[in-house]
Design a protein around this motif. Structure first.
Motif, PDB file in Angstrom:
ATOM      1  N   GLU A  43      -2.228   2.203  -8.729  1.00  0.00           N
ATOM      2  CA  GLU A  43      -3.243   1.415  -8.037  1.00  0.00           C
ATOM      3  C   GLU A  43      -2.835  -0.057  -7.967  1.00  0.00           C
ATOM      4  OE1 GLU A  43      -7.118   1.920  -9.625  1.00  0.00           O
ATOM      5  OE2 GLU A  43      -7.176   4.094  -9.287  1.00  0.00           O
ATOM      6  N   THR A  44      -2.178  -0.527  -9.005  1.00  0.00           N
ATOM      7  CA  THR A  44      -1.691  -1.905  -9.066  1.00  0.00           C
ATOM      8  C   THR A  44      -0.212  -1.869  -9.405  1.00  0.00           C
ATOM      9  OG1 THR A  44      -3.841  -2.737  -9.834  1.00  0.00           O
ATOM     10  CG2 THR A  44      -1.917  -4.148 -10.186  1.00  0.00           C
ATOM     11  N   LEU A  45       0.612  -2.466  -8.569  1.00  0.00           N
ATOM     12  CA  LEU A  45       2.054  -2.496  -8.822  1.00  0.00           C
ATOM     13  C   LEU A  45       2.370  -3.541  -9.887  1.00  0.00           C
ATOM     14  CD1 LEU A  45       3.358  -2.291  -5.139  1.00  0.00           C
ATOM     15  CD2 LEU A  45       3.129  -0.421  -6.795  1.00  0.00           C
ATOM     16  N   ASP A  46       3.208  -3.172 -10.846  1.00  0.00           N
ATOM     17  CA  ASP A  46       3.540  -4.083 -11.945  1.00  0.00           C
ATOM     18  C   ASP A  46       4.241  -5.345 -11.446  1.00  0.00           C
ATOM     19  OD1 ASP A  46       2.571  -2.245 -13.834  1.00  0.00           O
ATOM     20  OD2 ASP A  46       4.532  -1.276 -14.038  1.00  0.00           O
ATOM     21  N   LEU A  47       5.201  -5.152 -10.542  1.00  0.00           N
ATOM     22  CA  LEU A  47       5.990  -6.282 -10.057  1.00  0.00           C
ATOM     23  C   LEU A  47       6.504  -5.957  -8.662  1.00  0.00           C
ATOM     24  CD1 LEU A  47       7.542  -8.986 -10.433  1.00  0.00           C
ATOM     25  CD2 LEU A  47       9.385  -7.652 -11.490  1.00  0.00           C
ATOM     26  N   VAL A  48       6.198  -6.828  -7.713  1.00  0.00           N
ATOM     27  CA  VAL A  48       6.721  -6.698  -6.349  1.00  0.00           C
ATOM     28  C   VAL A  48       7.652  -7.878  -6.086  1.00  0.00           C
ATOM     29  CG1 VAL A  48       6.146  -6.772  -3.891  1.00  0.00           C
ATOM     30  CG2 VAL A  48       4.770  -5.392  -5.448  1.00  0.00           C
ATOM     31  N   GLN A  49       8.848  -7.565  -5.582  1.00  0.00           N
ATOM     32  CA  GLN A  49       9.836  -8.587  -5.288  1.00  0.00           C
ATOM     33  C   GLN A  49      10.143  -8.593  -3.789  1.00  0.00           C
ATOM     34  OE1 GLN A  49      13.045  -7.764  -8.630  1.00  0.00           O
ATOM     35  NE2 GLN A  49      11.841  -5.953  -8.146  1.00  0.00           N
ATOM     36  N   LEU A  50      10.165  -9.771  -3.187  1.00  0.00           N
ATOM     37  CA  LEU A  50      10.683  -9.860  -1.830  1.00  0.00           C
ATOM     38  C   LEU A  50      12.130  -9.402  -1.858  1.00  0.00           C
ATOM     39  CD1 LEU A  50       9.269 -13.301  -0.627  1.00  0.00           C
ATOM     40  CD2 LEU A  50       8.241 -11.024  -0.405  1.00  0.00           C
ATOM     41  N   HIS A  51      12.483  -8.532  -0.917  1.00  0.00           N
ATOM     42  CA  HIS A  51      13.761  -7.817  -1.004  1.00  0.00           C
ATOM     43  C   HIS A  51      14.848  -8.516  -0.183  1.00  0.00           C
ATOM     44  CE1 HIS A  51      15.785  -3.565  -1.184  1.00  0.00           C
ATOM     45  NE2 HIS A  51      16.541  -4.526  -1.660  1.00  0.00           N
ATOM     46  N   CYS A  52      15.492  -9.486  -0.813  1.00  0.00           N
ATOM     47  CA  CYS A  52      16.593 -10.220  -0.176  1.00  0.00           C
ATOM     48  C   CYS A  52      16.232 -10.625   1.250  1.00  0.00           C
ATOM     49  CB  CYS A  52      17.873  -9.387  -0.204  1.00  0.00           C
ATOM     50  SG  CYS A  52      18.445  -9.007  -1.864  1.00  0.00           S
TER      51      CYS A  52
ATOM     52  N   ASP B  46       0.827  -1.206   0.000  1.00  0.00           N
ATOM     53  CA  ASP B  46       0.000   0.000   0.000  1.00  0.00           C
ATOM     54  C   ASP B  46       0.861   1.256   0.000  1.00  0.00           C
ATOM     55  OD1 ASP B  46      -2.272  -1.528  -0.029  1.00  0.00           O
ATOM     56  OD2 ASP B  46      -2.744  -1.256   2.099  1.00  0.00           O
ATOM     57  N   ARG B  47       1.934   1.232   0.774  1.00  0.00           N
ATOM     58  CA  ARG B  47       2.836   2.392   0.823  1.00  0.00           C
ATOM     59  C   ARG B  47       3.525   2.602  -0.527  1.00  0.00           C
ATOM     60  NH1 ARG B  47       8.296   3.524   2.275  1.00  0.00           N
ATOM     61  NH2 ARG B  47       8.535   5.433   3.504  1.00  0.00           N
ATOM     62  N   SER B  48       3.957   1.521  -1.178  1.00  0.00           N
ATOM     63  CA  SER B  48       4.603   1.646  -2.481  1.00  0.00           C
ATOM     64  C   SER B  48       3.626   2.140  -3.537  1.00  0.00           C
ATOM     65  CB  SER B  48       5.211   0.304  -2.905  1.00  0.00           C
ATOM     66  OG  SER B  48       6.337  -0.024  -2.107  1.00  0.00           O
ATOM     67  N   CYS B  49       2.376   1.690  -3.466  1.00  0.00           N
ATOM     68  CA  CYS B  49       1.357   2.200  -4.389  1.00  0.00           C
ATOM     69  C   CYS B  49       1.234   3.715  -4.268  1.00  0.00           C
ATOM     70  CB  CYS B  49       0.003   1.548  -4.111  1.00  0.00           C
ATOM     71  SG  CYS B  49      -0.172  -0.147  -4.696  1.00  0.00           S
ATOM     72  N   GLU B  50       1.241   4.193  -3.028  1.00  0.00           N
ATOM     73  CA  GLU B  50       1.136   5.641  -2.800  1.00  0.00           C
ATOM     74  C   GLU B  50       2.380   6.351  -3.314  1.00  0.00           C
ATOM     75  OE1 GLU B  50       0.519   8.820   0.894  1.00  0.00           O
ATOM     76  OE2 GLU B  50       0.341   6.658   1.242  1.00  0.00           O
ATOM     77  N   ASN B  51       3.564   5.826  -3.005  1.00  0.00           N
ATOM     78  CA  ASN B  51       4.800   6.470  -3.451  1.00  0.00           C
ATOM     79  C   ASN B  51       4.888   6.552  -4.970  1.00  0.00           C
ATOM     80  OD1 ASN B  51       5.807   6.898  -0.872  1.00  0.00           O
ATOM     81  ND2 ASN B  51       7.020   5.023  -0.844  1.00  0.00           N
ATOM     82  N   LEU B  52       4.490   5.475  -5.648  1.00  0.00           N
ATOM     83  CA  LEU B  52       4.627   5.397  -7.100  1.00  0.00           C
ATOM     84  C   LEU B  52       3.424   5.967  -7.844  1.00  0.00           C
ATOM     85  CD1 LEU B  52       6.188   1.835  -7.265  1.00  0.00           C
ATOM     86  CD2 LEU B  52       7.268   3.914  -8.160  1.00  0.00           C
TER      87      LEU B  52
END
Length: 328
Positions: free
Chosen positions: A114-123, A105-111
């Motif tokens: 409404e729908t993030l193209d690709l979310v990756q677990l970050h190491c 939700d926070r990344s959606c707001e930053n970017l």
């Protein structure tokens, strides 16, 4: 700019843009410099941008989102982000649906998406790859339309191999360059067999493979090439690809003695990566528009010659292998 398939994410530019530098951990970067770098990448034909929620505590995401707002809205670019490193403590059992939902939700707001193209677990910690509930949580977010696709960003080959056992994992981001060659064997073969997209980060080994660094260079206090040389802040493999600085410079010198004069070292490094068919995209980062453009131009450069490939193998064996090969 040539394009390649990235799992089910779709077709992306084979040279993307890594937006870590415009967020933090690389010394001071002004807002104007960051915007100019992103704009230069787009003008050079780049349509894949990789960021993360912890790069500058969201600064990188916000700059990418604001600079590319029109292209994001029209679907002309693909933006990948990462989640998980905001956890404190950073522990496997905290990779829950509730926490991932909060980060998404926070990344959606930053970017501004409404729908993030690709979310990756970050190491994440290695144990996360053995927690099916974490991948179930990502599948739930995808079913709800919060994310279109999901993948992982890994430190170790073994983590990537485990991750692609989950059918919903569309991409794996991994460090791969002439100084980190181990993924070229089993991992790339398995990723290709499963049609998993491969995103290659740290392609220029934190500047070593630009040929622009010297033994006299001093890095700012807030540059990870200063504060993370021993892995004090995060995995040491993220800094100079895990190669001790002096050994890396020796390897660069050895490459210089073996490579043809008409092949710039950064182009050589990027072409070495792109000459592996299983690679989907490589994501060099820079805050200098000229460097961004020259990186993008590697897409159209000639493949490496047999002499260049032999040079990469010889220098790796002589100067680098003992430092990195079995560690990651």
């Amino acid at each position: 700019m040539n394009h390649r398939g990235l799992g089910d994410v779709g077709s992306v530019s084979e040279v993307g843009y890594g937006a870590w530098q415009i967020g933090g951990d690389w010394g001071e970067v002004t807002e104007d410099e960051a915007v100019a770098a992103v704009e230069a990448a787009r003008e050079a034909g780049v349509d894949f941008f990789d960021t993360a929620d912890v790069y500058g505590d969201g600064r990188s995401e916000r700059i990418v989102g604001e600079t590319l707002a029109d292209e994001i809205a029209s679907g002309d670019v693909t933006v990948a982000t990462k989640a998980g490193r905001r956890l404190d403590p950073h522990e496997a059992e905290r990779y829950t649906e509730a926490n991932l939902r909060r980060f998404v939700d926070r990344s959606c707001e930053n970017l501004g998406m409404e729908t993030l193209d690709l979310v990756q677990l970050h190491c994440p910690p290695t144990d996360v790859y053995y927690r099916s509930e974490t991948f179930d949580a990502l599948a739930t977010l995808a079913d709800e339309g919060r994310i279109a696709n999901y993948g992982v960003s890994v430190e170790r080959v073994e983590e990537g191999l485990k991750a692609i056992e989950y059918p919903g994992v569309e991409t794996v981001q991994i460090i791969f360059n002439p100084f980190r060659q181990r993924p070229a064997r089993l991992f790339l073969e398995e990723a290709a067999a499963r049609d998993v997209g491969v995103i290659c980060r740290v392609p220029l080994a934190s500047g070593l493979l630009t040929g622009a660094l010297s033994r006299d260079d001093k890095f700012p206090e807030d540059d990870h090439r200063n504060f993370n040389r021993g892995g004090e802040a995060f995995d040491v493999g993220e800094t100079f690809a895990g190669v001790p600085f002096e050994a890396g410079l020796d390897a660069v010198d050895a490459l210089g003695e073996r490579l043809p004069d008409d092949r710039p070292l950064p182009e050589f490094a990027l072409r070495w990566i792109l000459d592996h068919d299983a690679v989907s995209t490589v994501i060099p980062g820079s805050t200098t528009p000229d460097h961004v453009r020259s990186n993008a131009a590697a897409s159209e450069a000639d493949p490496l010659s047999e002499t260049e490939r032999e040079a990469a193998a010889e220098v790796y064996d002589e100067h680098v292998r003992g430092h990195v090969h079995q560690r990651w």
